[in-house]
Design a protein around this motif. Structure first.
Motif, mmCIF file in Angstrom:
data_model
loop_
_atom_site.group_PDB
_atom_site.id
_atom_site.type_symbol
_atom_site.label_atom_id
_atom_site.label_comp_id
_atom_site.label_asym_id
_atom_site.label_seq_id
_atom_site.Cartn_x
_atom_site.Cartn_y
_atom_site.Cartn_z
ATOM 1 N N LEU A 1 6.384 -5.311 24.721
ATOM 2 C CA LEU A 1 6.338 -3.959 25.279
ATOM 3 C C LEU A 1 4.996 -3.262 25.027
ATOM 4 O O LEU A 1 4.421 -2.651 25.929
ATOM 5 N N LEU A 2 4.497 -3.356 23.797
ATOM 6 C CA LEU A 2 3.313 -2.543 23.463
ATOM 7 C C LEU A 2 2.035 -3.023 24.158
ATOM 8 O O LEU A 2 1.312 -2.199 24.716
ATOM 9 N N PRO A 3 1.741 -4.336 24.160
ATOM 10 C CA PRO A 3 0.547 -4.750 24.912
ATOM 11 C C PRO A 3 0.656 -4.377 26.391
ATOM 12 O O PRO A 3 -0.296 -3.888 26.993
ATOM 13 N N MET A 4 1.878 -4.565 26.948
ATOM 14 C CA MET A 4 2.079 -4.255 28.360
ATOM 15 C C MET A 4 1.932 -2.750 28.601
ATOM 16 O O MET A 4 1.486 -2.333 29.666
ATOM 17 N N SER A 5 2.307 -1.932 27.601
ATOM 18 C CA SER A 5 2.176 -0.479 27.744
ATOM 19 C C SER A 5 0.714 -0.068 27.896
ATOM 20 O O SER A 5 0.398 0.839 28.677
ATOM 21 N N LEU A 6 -0.153 -0.726 27.132
ATOM 22 C CA LEU A 6 -1.573 -0.381 27.211
ATOM 23 C C LEU A 6 -2.101 -0.654 28.620
ATOM 24 O O LEU A 6 -2.734 0.203 29.242
ATOM 25 N N ILE A 7 -1.829 -1.857 29.133
ATOM 26 C CA ILE A 7 -2.318 -2.230 30.466
ATOM 27 C C ILE A 7 -1.655 -1.354 31.526
ATOM 28 O O ILE A 7 -2.324 -0.784 32.398
#
Lengths: 324, 249
Positions: free
Chosen positions: A266-272
């Motif tokens: 979730l978190l890496p995808m949130s940044l992008i």
């Protein structure tokens, strides 16, 4: 979600982000060719367009990551920097800094304001160590209203700074500069690196506190850390781009609907996703009106977010209550 | 394994007291008593989530000398009302039980293998890919019990692990717990008196915050149970099976 599928999605999201960035730097009040620019065009590109697009992307990433983090600690899918009152109390801190003539210290004041508001909301809405979602929203509204009232009062006291404050509060990236881009990038990378080691623990604090504690996670310490990081990201976003609502609510929700639920997904995808969302919104905001006029981007994201929030409330009541 | 002496733990107006109790390394121990008699507080105390006065020894060492992590390597607790707020799939929910065995950053091959084994043992493998929040109450309870077993500690503290579970799975899970109890100490809060008396090796009865009756199945007495629960308890023996009948006094 399978690791390989996740990488495929991450790849396409990154590709979309790059494409959006290229579009965003070339389209605008002045259309810029990407190659063979004249000196004037280069000047616009490096001093105006590029910082603006990068700042939009970074603010989007920061807001969405902070939203996702708020949802972990508040145990509530409706938590983000806006609904927890953190944005408004950060803005209050920032306005105090402006009033005192300490413009350089805006992010610091915003952080102090944000942390104060957030702590109040958390204390009000936690009953026997459980956060009540509805109470959290109500407390968030109360804190936001209080902070807005304070801002209005300060605007009333000093006329000269009024118009700039109003424009800044509506949210936008027109005051972008390379130094802001660099500072925000450092804040985001630092925050991400410092919570990367807590991804497994973040998943475990989604259980009730007793289970989480019994699983070997120091819940209180992790919660303090996440509060600080999420407030820091909010403070910088508000300090540099005003109040931009709902991005941190909409994007993590969509990512979870795509079944990327673990923090490590979730978190890496949130940044992008946050970067992509905000760059696109900013591009629309500054091109939708004729003759080079621009819409504050906060209006646009609040429109989109408001509709999204409403659909969620009407159609997807069940999902709101994962958290019960 | 566990030794308590002159223990007092208070929570608001409520106080729990245990004069003296010693429990050996393995076996299946039932904790019984009416609502509000202190069963849950007793488990919280043993798991270190509740402060106390008196002496509590775990594995021959004073409990106060354990760090949260080292105590967590010996004890597992399944709280009564476990909740999860994210739609994780069931396999991942059970896997997170292994957190204490990790470096905090990733689960190992062994963690995955153990999780699979425990899920087969607890008969939830078919739920593997389902989102946890879409399960029925009883299924959730079985998944959370599997998660606790997956922590693989010497002592398991289970607070009403079968309250929502169907009879079929109650029998299967009790069978599994009995098997595990050959090597582990398993302490279970339970309301089903006949299930407890049929399957458990030792009983701890609580009455208004006090451990008042500590017996084995052979010693257990109808009169005493009747006064503890405030109902008339009768044992009916037929074909070497024990049935328990209760009625209002």
């Amino acid at each position: 979600m399978k690791k390989s599928n996740w990488f495929i999605i991450l790849f396409f999201m990154t590709l979309a982000l790059i494409v959006a960035t290229v579009f965003a730097v070339s389209i605008g009040a002045v259309k810029l060719p990407l190659f063979n620019m004249t000196t004037v065009e280069k000047n616009i590109f490096f001093n105006v367009r590029l910082p603006r697009v990068l700042l939009a992307g970074l603010v989007g990433a920061a807001l969405v990551m902070s939203g996702a983090l708020f949802q972990y600690v508040m145990k509530n899918p409706l938590a983000d920097s806006f609904t927890t009152g953190t944005s408004a109390s950060s803005a209050m801190g920032a306005v105090i800094a402006i009033m005192l003539g300490l413009e350089k210290l805006i992010p610091l004041f915003a952080l102090a304001g944000g942390l104060t508001g957030l702590t109040a909301v958390y204390k009000i809405s936690s009953v026997r160590n459980r956060i009540q979602p509805v109470t959290m929203l109500l407390a968030g509204i109360v804190i936001s209203t209080f902070a807005s009232a304070t801002i209005s009062f300060m605007k009333y006291l000093s006329d000269d700074a009024v118009s700039s404050i109003i424009f800044w509060l509506m949210g936008g990236f027109s005051s972008a500069s390379i130094s802001k881009v660099i500072i925000l990038a450092i804040a985001i990378i630092g925050s991400y690196l410092s919570i990367r080691s807590d991804f497994l623990s973040l998943d475990i604090i989604c259980f009730d506190d007793m289970t989480a504690e019994a699983s070997g996670v120091n819940v209180a310490r992790l919660r303090r850390k996440i509060f600080f990081i999420a407030s820091l990201l909010t403070a910088f976003s508000v300090g540099y781009a005003g109040i931009i609502g709902f991005a941190g609510l909409v994007i993590p929700h969509i990512i979870r609907l795509l079944r990327m639920v673990k923090a490590a997904e979730l978190l890496p995808m949130s940044l992008i996703g946050g970067g992509l969302f905000m760059i696109t919104n900013d591009l629309i905001a500054r091109t939708i009106l004729s003759e080079g006029q621009e819409l504050p981007v906060g209006i646009l994201t609040s429109f989109i977010g408001g509709i999204f929030f409403l659909t969620l409330l009407i159609k997807r009541k069940k999902e709101l209550f994962y958290f019960d | 394994m566990i030794r308590l002496d002159e223990i007092v733990a208070t929570q608001g107006d409520f106080s729990l007291s245990v004069k003296s109790l010693s429990i050996k390394e393995s076996g299946l121990v039932a904790v019984l008593g009416n609502n509000g008699s202190g069963k849950t507080t007793f488990l919280s105390l043993l798991s270190g989530l509740k402060s106390y006065e008196g002496s509590y020894e775990l594995s021959g060492k004073d409990f106060g000398s354990y760090s949260a992590k080292s105590a967590g390597e010996i004890l597992s607790l399944l709280p009564q009302s476990g909740a999860l707020n994210m739609p994780f799939d069931v396999f991942y929910v059970v896997l997170t039980g292994r957190f204490i065995h990790t470096d905090g950053r990733s689960y190992s091959k062994e963690d995955f293998d153990e999780t699979e084994r425990v899920m087969i043992e607890t008969d939830i493998m078919h739920l593997k890919e389902r989102p946890f929040n879409e399960l029925s109450g009883g299924e959730k309870q079985r998944v959370l019990l599997a998660r606790t077993i997956n922590k693989d500690t010497k002592v398991l503290l289970l607070d009403e692990p079968f309250s929502d579970t169907d009879i079929l799975h109650q029998h299967k899970l009790i069978g599994l717990l009995k098997e595990l109890a050959k090597k582990k100490l398993i302490i279970v809060v339970i309301h089903d008196l006949s299930l407890a008396i049929r399957e458990f090796e030792r009983f701890l009865f609580f009455e208004s915050g006090t451990l008042s009756y500590d017996v084995t199945p052979e010693e257990i007495d109808e009169e005493r149970l009747s006064s503890i629960f405030g109902v008339r308890v009768k044992f009916i023996k037929e074909a070497s099976k024990l049935f328990i009948y209760t009625e209002e006094v």
